[in-house]
Design a protein around this motif. Structure first.
Motif, PDB file in Angstrom:
ATOM      1  N   GLU A   1      65.266  51.555  61.007  1.00  0.00           N
ATOM      2  CA  GLU A   1      64.862  50.553  60.001  1.00  0.00           C
ATOM      3  C   GLU A   1      63.986  51.197  58.929  1.00  0.00           C
ATOM      4  O   GLU A   1      64.150  50.936  57.729  1.00  0.00           O
ATOM      5  CB  GLU A   1      64.093  49.411  60.674  1.00  0.00           C
ATOM      6  N   VAL A   2      63.075  52.052  59.361  1.00  0.00           N
ATOM      7  CA  VAL A   2      62.180  52.721  58.406  1.00  0.00           C
ATOM      8  C   VAL A   2      62.987  53.678  57.539  1.00  0.00           C
ATOM      9  O   VAL A   2      62.802  53.751  56.314  1.00  0.00           O
ATOM     10  CB  VAL A   2      61.057  53.465  59.158  1.00  0.00           C
ATOM     11  N   ARG A   3      63.933  54.439  58.173  1.00  0.00           N
ATOM     12  CA  ARG A   3      64.791  55.364  57.411  1.00  0.00           C
ATOM     13  C   ARG A   3      65.561  54.607  56.337  1.00  0.00           C
ATOM     14  O   ARG A   3      65.637  55.036  55.172  1.00  0.00           O
ATOM     15  CB  ARG A   3      65.753  56.075  58.377  1.00  0.00           C
TER      16      ARG A   3
ATOM     17  N   LEU B   1      54.790  49.558  56.774  1.00  0.00           N
ATOM     18  CA  LEU B   1      54.473  48.519  57.752  1.00  0.00           C
ATOM     19  C   LEU B   1      55.373  48.622  58.971  1.00  0.00           C
ATOM     20  O   LEU B   1      54.921  48.466  60.121  1.00  0.00           O
ATOM     21  CB  LEU B   1      54.632  47.137  57.095  1.00  0.00           C
ATOM     22  N   SER B   2      56.647  48.893  58.758  1.00  0.00           N
ATOM     23  CA  SER B   2      57.637  48.926  59.835  1.00  0.00           C
ATOM     24  C   SER B   2      57.541  50.176  60.696  1.00  0.00           C
ATOM     25  O   SER B   2      58.108  50.219  61.795  1.00  0.00           O
ATOM     26  CB  SER B   2      59.050  48.820  59.236  1.00  0.00           C
ATOM     27  N   ASN B   3      56.814  51.171  60.225  1.00  0.00           N
ATOM     28  CA  ASN B   3      56.688  52.430  60.965  1.00  0.00           C
ATOM     29  C   ASN B   3      55.626  52.265  62.056  1.00  0.00           C
ATOM     30  O   ASN B   3      54.535  52.824  61.986  1.00  0.00           O
ATOM     31  CB  ASN B   3      56.320  53.560  60.015  1.00  0.00           C
ATOM     32  N   VAL B   4      55.980  51.498  63.062  1.00  0.00           N
ATOM     33  CA  VAL B   4      55.024  51.147  64.111  1.00  0.00           C
ATOM     34  C   VAL B   4      54.810  52.262  65.132  1.00  0.00           C
ATOM     35  O   VAL B   4      53.866  52.209  65.922  1.00  0.00           O
ATOM     36  CB  VAL B   4      55.485  49.864  64.839  1.00  0.00           C
ATOM     37  N   ASP B   5      55.669  53.276  65.105  1.00  0.00           N
ATOM     38  CA  ASP B   5      55.514  54.421  66.020  1.00  0.00           C
ATOM     39  C   ASP B   5      55.917  55.672  65.258  1.00  0.00           C
ATOM     40  O   ASP B   5      57.101  56.000  65.151  1.00  0.00           O
ATOM     41  CB  ASP B   5      56.373  54.239  67.269  1.00  0.00           C
ATOM     42  N   SER B   6      54.922  56.365  64.725  1.00  0.00           N
ATOM     43  CA  SER B   6      55.204  57.518  63.859  1.00  0.00           C
ATOM     44  C   SER B   6      55.772  58.709  64.617  1.00  0.00           C
ATOM     45  O   SER B   6      56.242  59.672  64.004  1.00  0.00           O
ATOM     46  CB  SER B   6      53.928  57.947  63.127  1.00  0.00           C
ATOM     47  N   SER B   7      55.776  58.622  65.937  1.00  0.00           N
ATOM     48  CA  SER B   7      56.308  59.754  66.715  1.00  0.00           C
ATOM     49  C   SER B   7      57.816  59.644  66.932  1.00  0.00           C
ATOM     50  O   SER B   7      58.452  60.585  67.394  1.00  0.00           O
ATOM     51  CB  SER B   7      55.609  59.837  68.073  1.00  0.00           C
TER      52      SER B   7
END
Length: 499
Positions: free
Chosen positions: A425-427, A414-420
Protein backbone atom coordinates in the motif's frame (compact mmCIF):
# COMPACT_ATOMS: atom_id res chain seq x y z
CA UNK A 1 -43.55 82.54 29.71
CA UNK A 2 -40.74 84.99 29.27
CA UNK A 3 -37.61 84.25 27.29
CA UNK A 4 -35.22 84.10 30.23
CA UNK A 5 -37.56 81.80 32.18
CA UNK A 6 -37.38 79.34 29.28
CA UNK A 7 -33.61 79.59 29.13
CA UNK A 8 -33.20 79.18 32.86
CA UNK A 9 -35.32 76.03 32.73
CA UNK A 10 -33.20 74.55 29.94
CA UNK A 11 -30.05 75.45 31.87
CA UNK A 12 -27.18 74.34 29.69
CA UNK A 13 -28.41 76.29 26.68
CA UNK A 14 -27.22 79.46 28.36
CA UNK A 15 -23.59 78.55 28.32
CA UNK A 16 -21.29 76.87 25.86
CA UNK A 17 -21.69 73.15 25.41
CA UNK A 18 -18.09 73.09 24.25
CA UNK A 19 -16.21 75.33 26.67
CA UNK A 20 -12.99 73.41 26.12
CA UNK A 21 -12.88 74.42 22.47
CA UNK A 22 -10.21 77.09 22.11
CA UNK A 23 -11.28 79.90 19.83
CA UNK A 24 -9.18 82.93 19.16
CA UNK A 25 -10.72 86.05 17.70
CA UNK A 26 -10.62 85.91 13.90
CA UNK A 27 -12.13 89.32 13.15
CA UNK A 28 -11.62 92.95 14.05
CA UNK A 29 -13.65 94.31 16.94
CA UNK A 30 -13.51 97.50 19.05
CA UNK A 31 -12.82 97.11 22.79
CA UNK A 32 -16.04 96.95 24.77
CA UNK A 33 -17.16 100.16 26.46
CA UNK A 34 -16.62 99.74 30.25
CA UNK A 35 -20.21 100.85 30.89
CA UNK A 36 -21.55 98.19 28.54
CA UNK A 37 -19.24 95.58 30.03
CA UNK A 38 -20.69 96.21 33.50
CA UNK A 39 -24.20 95.88 32.12
CA UNK A 40 -23.23 92.67 30.24
CA UNK A 41 -21.79 91.27 33.46
CA UNK A 42 -25.17 91.76 35.10
CA UNK A 43 -26.88 89.84 32.30
CA UNK A 44 -24.46 86.93 32.69
CA UNK A 45 -24.69 87.04 36.49
CA UNK A 46 -28.48 86.92 36.60
CA UNK A 47 -28.94 84.46 33.70
CA UNK A 48 -28.96 81.33 35.87
CA UNK A 49 -30.17 82.83 39.14
CA UNK A 50 -32.89 85.38 38.35
CA UNK A 51 -34.45 85.19 34.87
CA UNK A 52 -36.55 88.33 35.42
CA UNK A 53 -33.54 90.39 36.43
CA UNK A 54 -31.52 88.92 33.56
CA UNK A 55 -34.17 89.83 31.02
CA UNK A 56 -34.40 93.40 32.33
CA UNK A 57 -30.61 93.76 32.24
CA UNK A 58 -30.48 92.32 28.73
CA UNK A 59 -33.25 94.63 27.44
CA UNK A 60 -31.60 97.70 28.99
CA UNK A 61 -28.23 96.82 27.47
CA UNK A 62 -29.63 96.06 24.05
CA UNK A 63 -31.48 99.40 23.91
CA UNK A 64 -28.18 101.12 24.62
CA UNK A 65 -26.13 99.34 21.94
CA UNK A 66 -28.74 98.19 19.42
CA UNK A 67 -28.28 101.06 16.98
CA UNK A 68 -24.52 100.64 16.60
CA UNK A 69 -23.01 97.74 14.68
CA UNK A 70 -19.68 98.30 16.40
CA UNK A 71 -21.21 98.25 19.89
CA UNK A 72 -23.32 95.19 19.11
CA UNK A 73 -20.22 93.43 17.87
CA UNK A 74 -18.09 94.36 20.87
CA UNK A 75 -20.80 93.31 23.38
CA UNK A 76 -21.61 90.16 21.41
CA UNK A 77 -17.92 89.30 21.39
CA UNK A 78 -17.78 89.85 25.15
CA UNK A 79 -20.73 87.47 25.61
CA UNK A 80 -18.98 84.92 23.38
CA UNK A 81 -15.72 85.13 25.28
CA UNK A 82 -17.57 84.81 28.58
CA UNK A 83 -19.19 81.65 27.22
CA UNK A 84 -22.64 83.22 27.49
CA UNK A 85 -23.65 81.71 24.19
CA UNK A 86 -27.35 82.52 24.20
CA UNK A 87 -26.64 86.24 24.44
CA UNK A 88 -23.93 85.95 21.78
CA UNK A 89 -26.37 84.10 19.53
CA UNK A 90 -29.10 86.76 19.92
CA UNK A 91 -26.60 89.51 19.13
CA UNK A 92 -25.36 87.61 16.09
CA UNK A 93 -28.89 87.54 14.68
CA UNK A 94 -29.27 91.28 15.18
CA UNK A 95 -25.88 91.93 13.60
CA UNK A 96 -26.61 89.74 10.59
CA UNK A 97 -29.85 91.65 9.97
CA UNK A 98 -28.04 95.00 10.21
CA UNK A 99 -24.85 94.19 8.26
CA UNK A 100 -25.06 90.89 6.34
CA UNK A 101 -22.16 91.86 4.07
CA UNK A 102 -19.76 92.98 6.80
CA UNK A 103 -16.88 90.48 6.95
CA UNK A 104 -16.27 91.08 10.67
CA UNK A 105 -19.95 90.46 11.39
CA UNK A 106 -19.98 87.29 9.29
CA UNK A 107 -16.87 85.96 11.00
CA UNK A 108 -18.42 86.69 14.40
CA UNK A 109 -21.65 84.92 13.40
CA UNK A 110 -19.61 81.93 12.26
CA UNK A 111 -17.63 81.86 15.52
CA UNK A 112 -20.86 81.88 17.57
CA UNK A 113 -22.24 78.95 15.60
CA UNK A 114 -18.97 77.07 15.96
CA UNK A 115 -19.23 77.50 19.71
CA UNK A 116 -22.74 76.09 19.49
CA UNK A 117 -21.33 73.21 17.38
CA UNK A 118 -23.80 74.23 14.67
CA UNK A 119 -21.30 73.29 11.98
CA UNK A 120 -23.57 73.64 8.98
CA UNK A 121 -24.61 77.25 9.68
CA UNK A 122 -21.08 78.12 10.79
CA UNK A 123 -19.79 76.93 7.43
CA UNK A 124 -22.35 79.03 5.60
CA UNK A 125 -21.12 82.17 7.39
CA UNK A 126 -17.50 81.48 6.48
CA UNK A 127 -18.56 80.65 2.92
CA UNK A 128 -20.18 84.07 2.77
CA UNK A 129 -16.91 85.70 3.89
CA UNK A 130 -15.00 83.83 1.18
CA UNK A 131 -17.52 84.93 -1.43
CA UNK A 132 -16.43 88.51 -0.69
CA UNK A 133 -12.77 87.74 0.05
CA UNK A 134 -11.57 84.39 -1.38
CA UNK A 135 -8.13 84.85 0.20
CA UNK A 136 -9.33 85.41 3.74
CA UNK A 137 -7.02 82.99 5.54
CA UNK A 138 -8.95 83.05 8.82
CA UNK A 139 -12.20 82.16 7.05
CA UNK A 140 -10.39 79.40 5.17
CA UNK A 141 -9.01 78.02 8.44
CA UNK A 142 -12.43 78.08 10.04
CA UNK A 143 -13.98 76.47 6.97
CA UNK A 144 -11.40 73.72 7.08
CA UNK A 145 -12.20 73.09 10.75
CA UNK A 146 -15.95 73.18 10.25
CA UNK A 147 -16.00 70.92 7.20
CA UNK A 148 -13.26 68.55 8.35
CA UNK A 149 -15.76 66.00 9.64
CA UNK A 150 -18.77 67.11 7.63
CA UNK A 151 -17.54 67.58 4.07
CA UNK A 152 -13.85 66.62 3.99
CA UNK A 153 -13.38 67.44 0.32
CA UNK A 154 -14.40 71.06 0.94
CA UNK A 155 -12.00 71.13 3.89
CA UNK A 156 -9.20 69.76 1.71
CA UNK A 157 -9.74 72.53 -0.85
CA UNK A 158 -9.65 75.15 1.91
CA UNK A 159 -6.47 73.73 3.42
CA UNK A 160 -4.72 73.56 0.06
CA UNK A 161 -5.66 77.20 -0.51
CA UNK A 162 -4.24 78.13 2.90
CA UNK A 163 -0.96 76.41 2.03
CA UNK A 164 -0.74 78.50 -1.13
CA UNK A 165 -1.39 81.73 0.77
CA UNK A 166 0.74 80.85 3.82
CA UNK A 167 3.33 78.10 3.21
CA UNK A 168 4.53 78.42 6.84
CA UNK A 169 1.16 77.31 8.26
CA UNK A 170 2.14 73.73 9.02
CA UNK A 171 -1.15 73.02 10.79
CA UNK A 172 -2.71 72.78 7.32
CA UNK A 173 -0.62 69.66 6.70
CA UNK A 174 -1.67 68.27 10.08
CA UNK A 175 -5.33 68.75 9.21
CA UNK A 176 -4.82 67.31 5.73
CA UNK A 177 -3.17 64.30 7.33
CA UNK A 178 -6.07 63.91 9.78
CA UNK A 179 -8.64 64.10 6.98
CA UNK A 180 -6.90 61.56 4.75
CA UNK A 181 -6.38 59.27 7.76
CA UNK A 182 -10.12 59.31 8.46
CA UNK A 183 -10.77 58.61 4.78
CA UNK A 184 -8.50 55.52 5.06
CA UNK A 185 -6.11 57.07 2.53
CA UNK A 186 -3.11 56.21 4.62
CA UNK A 187 -0.43 56.68 1.98
CA UNK A 188 -1.61 60.25 1.35
CA UNK A 189 -1.92 60.81 5.10
CA UNK A 190 1.73 59.84 5.56
CA UNK A 191 2.84 62.48 3.05
CA UNK A 192 0.94 65.28 4.81
CA UNK A 193 1.96 64.15 8.28
CA UNK A 194 5.60 64.08 7.16
CA UNK A 195 5.34 67.74 6.10
CA UNK A 196 3.70 68.64 9.40
CA UNK A 197 6.09 66.63 11.54
CA UNK A 198 9.19 68.13 9.92
CA UNK A 199 7.94 71.67 10.51
CA UNK A 200 6.29 71.57 13.93
CA UNK A 201 8.38 72.18 17.07
CA UNK A 202 8.76 68.93 19.01
CA UNK A 203 7.28 69.98 22.33
CA UNK A 204 4.09 69.41 24.27
CA UNK A 205 2.77 72.87 23.41
CA UNK A 206 2.99 72.68 19.63
CA UNK A 207 3.00 68.99 18.72
CA UNK A 208 -0.45 67.42 18.35
CA UNK A 209 -0.10 63.97 19.94
CA UNK A 210 -3.33 62.64 18.43
CA UNK A 211 -2.06 63.45 14.95
CA UNK A 212 1.21 61.73 15.83
CA UNK A 213 -0.80 58.65 16.76
CA UNK A 214 -2.49 58.81 13.36
CA UNK A 215 0.88 59.39 11.68
CA UNK A 216 2.35 56.25 13.26
CA UNK A 217 -0.72 54.17 12.40
CA UNK A 218 -0.57 55.41 8.81
CA UNK A 219 3.11 54.44 8.64
CA UNK A 220 2.17 51.04 10.06
CA UNK A 221 -0.37 50.55 7.27
CA UNK A 222 2.49 51.11 4.81
CA UNK A 223 4.84 48.78 6.72
CA UNK A 224 7.32 51.65 7.15
CA UNK A 225 8.73 50.36 10.41
CA UNK A 226 12.00 52.29 10.26
CA UNK A 227 10.19 55.62 10.17
CA UNK A 228 7.83 54.45 12.90
CA UNK A 229 10.79 53.85 15.18
CA UNK A 230 12.24 57.28 14.41
CA UNK A 231 8.98 59.07 15.16
CA UNK A 232 8.08 57.07 18.27
CA UNK A 233 11.56 57.66 19.69
CA UNK A 234 10.96 61.43 19.53
CA UNK A 235 7.30 61.52 20.50
CA UNK A 236 7.11 58.94 23.32
CA UNK A 237 9.12 61.08 25.78
CA UNK A 238 6.46 63.78 25.32
CA UNK A 239 3.61 61.36 26.09
CA UNK A 240 5.14 58.30 27.79
CA UNK A 241 1.76 56.92 28.90
CA UNK A 242 0.05 57.19 25.53
CA UNK A 243 -1.13 53.67 24.68
CA UNK A 244 -1.26 54.18 20.91
CA UNK A 245 2.32 55.47 20.84
CA UNK A 246 3.48 52.54 22.98
CA UNK A 247 1.58 50.12 20.75
CA UNK A 248 3.07 51.45 17.52
CA UNK A 249 6.58 51.45 18.97
CA UNK A 250 6.14 47.82 20.04
CA UNK A 251 4.69 46.69 16.71
CA UNK A 252 7.55 48.32 14.80
CA UNK A 253 10.19 46.70 17.00
CA UNK A 254 8.66 43.24 16.60
CA UNK A 255 8.61 43.67 12.83
CA UNK A 256 12.26 44.72 12.78
CA UNK A 257 13.56 41.69 14.71
CA UNK A 258 13.97 39.44 11.69
CA UNK A 259 16.28 41.79 9.78
CA UNK A 260 18.27 43.20 12.71
CA UNK A 261 22.05 42.78 12.64
CA UNK A 262 21.98 42.62 16.43
CA UNK A 263 19.23 40.03 16.74
CA UNK A 264 19.46 39.60 20.51
CA UNK A 265 19.40 43.36 20.98
CA UNK A 266 16.34 43.66 18.74
CA UNK A 267 14.48 40.97 20.69
CA UNK A 268 15.32 42.71 23.95
CA UNK A 269 14.14 46.06 22.55
CA UNK A 270 10.84 44.48 21.52
CA UNK A 271 10.49 42.84 24.93
CA UNK A 272 11.10 46.15 26.69
CA UNK A 273 8.55 47.85 24.41
CA UNK A 274 5.97 45.19 25.34
CA UNK A 275 6.02 46.29 29.00
CA UNK A 276 2.66 48.01 28.60
CA UNK A 277 1.20 44.55 27.91
CA UNK A 278 3.28 42.43 30.26
CA UNK A 279 2.70 44.81 33.17
CA UNK A 280 -1.02 45.37 32.47
CA UNK A 281 -0.46 49.13 32.51
CA UNK A 282 -3.92 49.87 31.08
CA UNK A 283 -7.46 48.68 31.67
CA UNK A 284 -8.12 45.36 29.93
CA UNK A 285 -10.84 46.93 27.79
CA UNK A 286 -8.25 49.16 26.10
CA UNK A 287 -6.13 46.31 24.73
CA UNK A 288 -6.69 45.16 21.17
CA UNK A 289 -6.44 41.78 19.48
CA UNK A 290 -3.24 43.00 17.84
CA UNK A 291 -1.59 43.85 21.18
CA UNK A 292 -1.87 40.24 22.29
CA UNK A 293 -1.11 38.81 18.85
CA UNK A 294 2.15 40.74 18.65
CA UNK A 295 3.02 39.64 22.19
CA UNK A 296 2.37 36.06 21.06
CA UNK A 297 4.60 36.51 18.00
CA UNK A 298 7.38 37.86 20.24
CA UNK A 299 7.12 34.96 22.68
CA UNK A 300 7.09 32.48 19.83
CA UNK A 301 10.26 34.12 18.49
CA UNK A 302 11.85 33.71 21.92
CA UNK A 303 10.84 30.04 21.96
CA UNK A 304 8.39 30.42 24.84
CA UNK A 305 5.53 28.47 23.28
CA UNK A 306 3.32 28.32 26.41
CA UNK A 307 3.46 32.12 26.71
CA UNK A 308 2.72 32.50 23.01
CA UNK A 309 -0.30 30.23 23.44
CA UNK A 310 -1.53 32.29 26.39
CA UNK A 311 -1.34 35.53 24.41
CA UNK A 312 -3.14 34.05 21.41
CA UNK A 313 -5.87 32.85 23.74
CA UNK A 314 -6.19 36.41 25.09
CA UNK A 315 -6.18 37.81 21.56
CA UNK A 316 -9.04 35.57 20.45
CA UNK A 317 -10.96 36.37 23.62
CA UNK A 318 -10.75 39.99 22.46
CA UNK A 319 -11.84 39.27 18.90
CA UNK A 320 -13.02 35.81 17.92
CA UNK A 321 -13.45 36.86 14.27
CA UNK A 322 -9.70 36.81 13.58
CA UNK A 323 -9.52 33.43 11.86
CA UNK A 324 -5.75 33.48 11.37
CA UNK A 325 -5.43 33.50 15.16
CA UNK A 326 -7.15 30.11 15.44
CA UNK A 327 -4.90 28.69 12.76
CA UNK A 328 -1.75 29.92 14.47
CA UNK A 329 -2.95 28.85 17.92
CA UNK A 330 -3.66 25.37 16.59
CA UNK A 331 -0.08 25.11 15.32
CA UNK A 332 1.27 26.28 18.68
CA UNK A 333 -0.79 23.69 20.56
CA UNK A 334 0.71 21.03 18.33
CA UNK A 335 4.24 22.30 19.04
CA UNK A 336 3.44 22.24 22.75
CA UNK A 337 2.40 18.56 22.61
CA UNK A 338 -1.29 19.50 23.05
CA UNK A 339 -2.53 17.64 20.00
CA UNK A 340 -6.16 17.38 21.05
CA UNK A 341 -6.41 21.13 21.65
CA UNK A 342 -4.69 21.75 18.34
CA UNK A 343 -7.27 19.66 16.51
CA UNK A 344 -10.18 21.26 18.39
CA UNK A 345 -8.91 24.76 17.64
CA UNK A 346 -8.36 24.00 13.97
CA UNK A 347 -11.87 22.59 13.70
CA UNK A 348 -13.13 25.85 15.19
CA UNK A 349 -11.15 27.67 12.51
CA UNK A 350 -12.79 25.55 9.81
CA UNK A 351 -16.27 26.10 11.26
CA UNK A 352 -15.78 29.85 11.27
CA UNK A 353 -14.28 29.73 7.78
CA UNK A 354 -17.41 27.97 6.54
CA UNK A 355 -17.79 27.79 2.76
CA UNK A 356 -14.46 29.56 2.32
CA UNK A 357 -12.61 26.47 3.53
CA UNK A 358 -10.81 24.67 0.72
CA UNK A 359 -8.96 21.38 0.20
CA UNK A 360 -5.73 22.79 1.58
CA UNK A 361 -7.54 23.47 4.86
CA UNK A 362 -8.87 19.90 4.93
CA UNK A 363 -5.40 18.61 4.14
CA UNK A 364 -3.93 20.62 7.01
CA UNK A 365 -6.54 19.17 9.39
CA UNK A 366 -5.48 15.68 8.33
CA UNK A 367 -1.83 16.49 9.12
CA UNK A 368 -2.92 17.54 12.61
CA UNK A 369 -4.68 14.22 13.17
CA UNK A 370 -1.57 12.51 11.88
CA UNK A 371 0.68 14.47 14.27
CA UNK A 372 -1.63 13.60 17.16
CA UNK A 373 -1.43 9.91 16.16
CA UNK A 374 2.37 10.06 16.09
CA UNK A 375 2.70 11.92 19.41
CA UNK A 376 4.33 9.50 21.85
CA UNK A 377 2.15 10.26 24.87
CA UNK A 378 -1.15 9.94 23.02
CA UNK A 379 -3.25 7.12 24.56
CA UNK A 380 -3.60 4.07 22.32
CA UNK A 381 -7.37 4.36 22.02
CA UNK A 382 -7.06 7.94 20.83
CA UNK A 383 -4.23 7.00 18.48
CA UNK A 384 -6.50 4.63 16.62
CA UNK A 385 -9.12 7.35 16.21
CA UNK A 386 -6.56 9.91 15.02
CA UNK A 387 -5.08 7.41 12.56
CA UNK A 388 -8.49 6.68 11.08
CA UNK A 389 -9.44 10.38 10.83
CA UNK A 390 -6.16 11.33 9.17
CA UNK A 391 -6.47 8.55 6.59
CA UNK A 392 -10.08 9.40 5.80
CA UNK A 393 -9.33 13.06 5.17
CA UNK A 394 -6.21 12.40 3.08
CA UNK A 395 -8.26 10.06 0.88
CA UNK A 396 -11.07 12.60 0.69
CA UNK A 397 -8.57 15.20 -0.57
CA UNK A 398 -7.15 12.78 -3.12
CA UNK A 399 -10.62 11.87 -4.35
CA UNK A 400 -11.47 15.53 -4.93
CA UNK A 401 -8.05 16.43 -6.35
CA UNK A 402 -6.26 13.36 -7.78
CA UNK A 403 -3.04 15.30 -8.43
CA UNK A 404 -2.63 16.58 -4.84
CA UNK A 405 0.98 15.45 -4.40
CA UNK A 406 1.27 16.30 -0.70
CA UNK A 407 -1.80 14.23 0.15
CA UNK A 408 -0.20 11.11 -1.37
CA UNK A 409 3.06 11.76 0.48
CA UNK A 410 1.42 12.20 3.86
CA UNK A 411 -0.91 9.26 3.37
CA UNK A 412 2.11 7.13 2.45
CA UNK A 413 3.91 8.23 5.61
CA UNK A 414 0.81 7.57 7.69
CA UNK A 415 0.33 4.12 6.15
CA UNK A 416 3.94 3.11 6.79
CA UNK A 417 3.08 1.52 10.11
CA UNK A 418 6.08 -0.85 10.05
CA UNK A 419 9.19 0.65 8.48
CA UNK A 420 11.00 -2.68 8.64
CA UNK A 421 8.65 -4.36 6.16
CA UNK A 422 7.92 -3.59 2.51
CA UNK A 423 4.27 -2.61 2.39
CA UNK A 424 2.51 -2.71 -0.96
CA UNK A 425 0.00 0.00 0.00
CA UNK A 426 2.82 2.39 0.87
CA UNK A 427 4.71 1.47 -2.36
CA UNK A 428 1.59 2.18 -4.43
CA UNK A 429 1.12 5.57 -2.80
CA UNK A 430 4.74 6.53 -3.48
CA UNK A 431 4.29 5.39 -7.09
CA UNK A 432 1.39 7.84 -7.31
CA UNK A 433 3.66 10.55 -5.96
CA UNK A 434 6.06 10.01 -8.88
CA UNK A 435 3.19 9.89 -11.33
CA UNK A 436 1.28 13.00 -10.28
CA UNK A 437 4.41 15.08 -9.64
CA UNK A 438 5.86 14.39 -13.10
CA UNK A 439 4.65 17.72 -14.60
CA UNK A 440 6.35 19.68 -11.78
CA UNK A 441 9.49 17.70 -11.08
CA UNK A 442 11.54 20.57 -9.70
CA UNK A 443 8.81 21.80 -7.38
CA UNK A 444 8.34 18.36 -5.83
CA UNK A 445 11.88 16.99 -6.09
CA UNK A 446 12.17 16.38 -2.34
CA UNK A 447 8.96 14.37 -2.32
CA UNK A 448 10.07 12.51 -5.43
CA UNK A 449 13.38 11.59 -3.82
CA UNK A 450 11.55 10.33 -0.72
CA UNK A 451 9.32 8.22 -2.96
CA UNK A 452 12.34 6.76 -4.76
CA UNK A 453 13.95 5.72 -1.49
CA UNK A 454 10.89 3.79 -0.36
CA UNK A 455 10.12 2.19 -3.71
CA UNK A 456 13.76 1.06 -4.06
CA UNK A 457 13.61 -0.39 -0.54
CA UNK A 458 10.40 -2.22 -1.50
CA UNK A 459 11.79 -3.52 -4.80
CA UNK A 460 14.87 -5.04 -3.25
CA UNK A 461 13.10 -6.35 -0.13
CA UNK A 462 10.39 -8.47 -1.73
CA UNK A 463 10.90 -12.03 -2.91
CA UNK A 464 11.90 -12.16 -5.65
CA UNK A 465 13.44 -8.69 -5.84
CA UNK A 466 12.18 -6.46 -8.66
CA UNK A 467 15.63 -5.44 -9.96
CA UNK A 468 14.37 -3.89 -13.21
CA UNK A 469 12.06 -1.51 -11.38
CA UNK A 470 14.78 -0.81 -8.80
CA UNK A 471 17.09 0.28 -11.67
CA UNK A 472 14.46 2.68 -13.01
CA UNK A 473 13.87 4.13 -9.57
CA UNK A 474 17.60 4.49 -8.98
CA UNK A 475 17.92 6.52 -12.21
CA UNK A 476 15.11 8.84 -11.14
CA UNK A 477 16.75 9.36 -7.75
CA UNK A 478 20.12 9.99 -9.43
CA UNK A 479 18.57 12.66 -11.66
CA UNK A 480 17.42 14.45 -8.53
CA UNK A 481 20.49 14.09 -6.27
CA UNK A 482 23.36 12.47 -8.14
CA UNK A 483 25.82 12.80 -5.23
CA UNK A 484 23.54 11.56 -2.47
CA UNK A 485 24.79 8.60 -0.44
CA UNK A 486 21.54 6.75 -1.04
CA UNK A 487 22.08 6.91 -4.82
CA UNK A 488 25.69 5.73 -4.51
CA UNK A 489 24.73 2.86 -2.24
CA UNK A 490 21.83 1.89 -4.51
CA UNK A 491 24.13 1.79 -7.55
CA UNK A 492 26.66 -0.34 -5.66
CA UNK A 493 23.90 -2.74 -4.59
CA UNK A 494 22.59 -3.10 -8.15
CA UNK A 495 26.11 -3.78 -9.52
CA UNK A 496 26.58 -6.51 -6.93
CA UNK A 497 23.24 -8.03 -7.86
CA UNK A 498 24.27 -8.04 -11.55
CA UNK A 499 27.44 -10.06 -10.88
Amino acid sequence: MKLFHILAFSGLLLFSANDSFAQKRTYECNPINPEYQAMADNVVKFAMEDPDAAEKAYTKLTKKVGKSTDDLLSVGTYFLEQNYIQGAMMYSKMLYEKAPEDINVLMYCGEVRMKMQDWGNAGQMFDAVLAYDPNNVEALKRNAFVYKNVNPHVAIDALQKIKELDPTYFKADKDLGDIHYKLDKYKDAVGYYENYYKAVPKDTINLDIRSCENFLQSLYSQANFDRMLEVSKEVLPLAPKDMVLLRMDFFAKVNKMGEALDYDGAVKAATDAAAYIYNNEFADSLYLYLDYEYAAVLEKEKGNIPAAISFYEKALAKDSSKLSGYKELSALYARNKQAALGIKTFNTYLEKLGDKADLSDRFLLATKYMAAYQQEDTPEAEKAEYYQKAGEIFREVIEKKPDYVQAYIFLARLSNVDSSKPLVEVRDLYKKVLEVSEPNKEKFENYRFEACRYIFFYDVSIEPADIEDAKKICEIAKSIRPDDDFVKNAETYLKQMAQ
